[in-house]
Design an enzyme around this catalytic site. Structure first.
Site: not given
Length: 456
Positions: A102, A104, A226
């Protein structure tokens, strides 16, 4: 009834410390979502040993050049992709190990700081290293799979790559090893964004993927792991964009607890009263947000204990660690009705060293394969005597039949007691290892069969 998966076909496993009646209830495979396409072709020069792919590519091109309908070509290409999908067993619990990261697109650092790995005191994260490492490991082993989400980072990396690298990556995408899910420029928030912003960022991200890879890279699964909360309208948009399903991670703790109690973590989300069924979307609530099981993060950012399978070492721990892994799975599946469940093997900016993950997961899978020896009586010299327990083709989570080392360890000992003819490592024909490939080819497992003979 358990089956581990992570993105390729499946092998039946036994549980560490299980009773004989439980043998064969575990299945490991490396699973990925199906990406239907009209033009997915794979270059055999990349080392894919499935000769049938070459014929399928030729037939697909012939269909297109002869004006065969798009619907038929679409169906044909769907079969092409399905050929590399996991063969799941409806009588078992299929546990899918999903290798993911993941990333960001801006959080504690700027986009460039995240991409290049700067400001490490703020957060140790370098996306360029993640993509470099993942691509190399996928090229090293055609049975590995990986999913990637944030197009913003991938596009930045893609534009810096040489044509040789781009060619390799296209083959990984076409073969299903590298799969894009989500596919937007970023993983958008669902609380404070409006329709236009969400549509724009998905349009931009999906357009870049289409320009680079065509239909093969088209995502079919939403991956909103998320955002802090999820909106009905987002589910509706995903359905209208043509996605087949949605995975979510963060929701109100009371809602999540209630869904666990009532086993409603899997549902058809009705996204719009006005649009009706066209806005409905299959949705799954992930068990542990998007993190791996506690104690099983094999990353340079983690401090978890590695899997040590050398029984000569005082640190030997694979039976204990495998037992812990199975115990966690048995706990998780209590809250789901389906016989398919997911373990998210990744986290924030993980896989800067992909080899660490794959090496440890290989060992974990190998331990389960080895347990089959305690579930059956193998005929001397033939490790495939009990076809009902170890079914060919072996399709292990991260390595298919290369994980046979654990299964054939006993037979190596038997080979030591034989006298091979000088210069002929295959003198003892009774102890010969082979595997059935995805499309039926028989290949010798050299490493497992003649390691002892090399010394001689």
């Amino acid at each position: 009834m358990l089956a581990l998966s992570s993105m390729a076909p499946a092998a039946r496993l036994g549980r560490g410390g299980q009773s004989p009646e439980d043998c064969g209830r575990f299945q490991i495979s490396q699973s990925h979502t199906v990406v239907p396409s009209r033009s997915c072709t794979v270059d055999d020069s990349e080392g894919l040993d499935m000769r049938i792919r070459k014929s399928m590519n030729s037939i697909a091109k012939s269909l297109a050049s002869n004006g065969i309908s798009k619907d038929f070509r679409f169906f044909f290409s769907l079969l092409f992709v399905l050929a590399s999908c996991p063969k799941l067993d409806p009588t078992k619990l299929n546990v899918h190990l999903i290798a993911h990261t993941h990333n960001d697109v801006g959080w504690l650092k700027t986009v460039d700081q995240y991409y290049y790995g700067g400001h490490t005191l703020t957060q140790k994260a370098g996306v360029q290293y993640i993509l470099d490492s993942v691509i190399q490991e996928l090229k090293n082993d055609p049975q590995k799979r990986f999913i990637y989400v944030e197009t913003a980072f991938f596009w930045k990396w893609w534009m810096d790559q040489h044509d040789f690298v781009k060619h390799s990556v296209r083959n990984l995408v076409n073969s299903g090893q590298l799969e894009f899910i989500g596919g937007g420029w970023s993983m958008n928030d669902e609380a404070t964004t409006n329709y236009q912003s969400i549509i724009d960022q998905f349009t931009w991200g999906l357009r870049k993927l289409n320009e680079s890879f065509g239909e093969c890279a088209r995502p079919h699964v939403g991956w909103q792991i998320d955002p802090f909360g999820h909106s009905r309208e987002t589910a509706s948009l995903f359905a209208q964009l043509g996605y087949d399903g949605l995975f979510i991670g963060r929701l109100d703790f009371q809602d999540k607890q209630q869904r666990f109690r009532t086993k409603t973590t899997e549902m058809i989300w009705e996204g719009s009263d006005n649009l009706g069924s066209s806005a409905n979307l299959f949705t799954n609530v992930l068990f542990n947000n998007y993190a791996p099981p506690p104690g099983f993060c094999f990353d340079i950012l983690c401090t978890d204990e590695p899997i040590i399978d050398d029984d000569r070492s005082p640190e030997y721990n694979v039976p204990r660690r495998a037992s812990q892994f199975i115990k966690y799975i048995k706990h998780q599946v209590q809250f789901y009705r389906s016989n398919n469940t997911i373990l998210t093997m990744g986290g924030d900016f993980t896989y800067q060293d992909t080899h660490m993950w794959f090496k440890n997961l290989d060992k974990l899978v190998r331990e389960h394969l080895g347990k089959q020896r305690h579930c059956s009586t193998l005929a001397p010299g033939n490790i495939w005597a009990n076809k009902g327990v170890v079914k060919l083709p072996l399709q292990g989570t991260f390595g298919k039949t290369k994980t046979l080392n654990a299964c054939s360890r006993e037979h190596l000992g038997k080979q030591r007691r034989s006298t091979p003819a000088p210069g002929n490592i295959w003198a003892n024909k009774d102890v010969q290892c082979s595997r059935q490939g995805t499309f039926g080819q028989i290949k010798a497992l050299f490493n497992a069969c003649f390691r002892e003979h090399l010394g001689k």
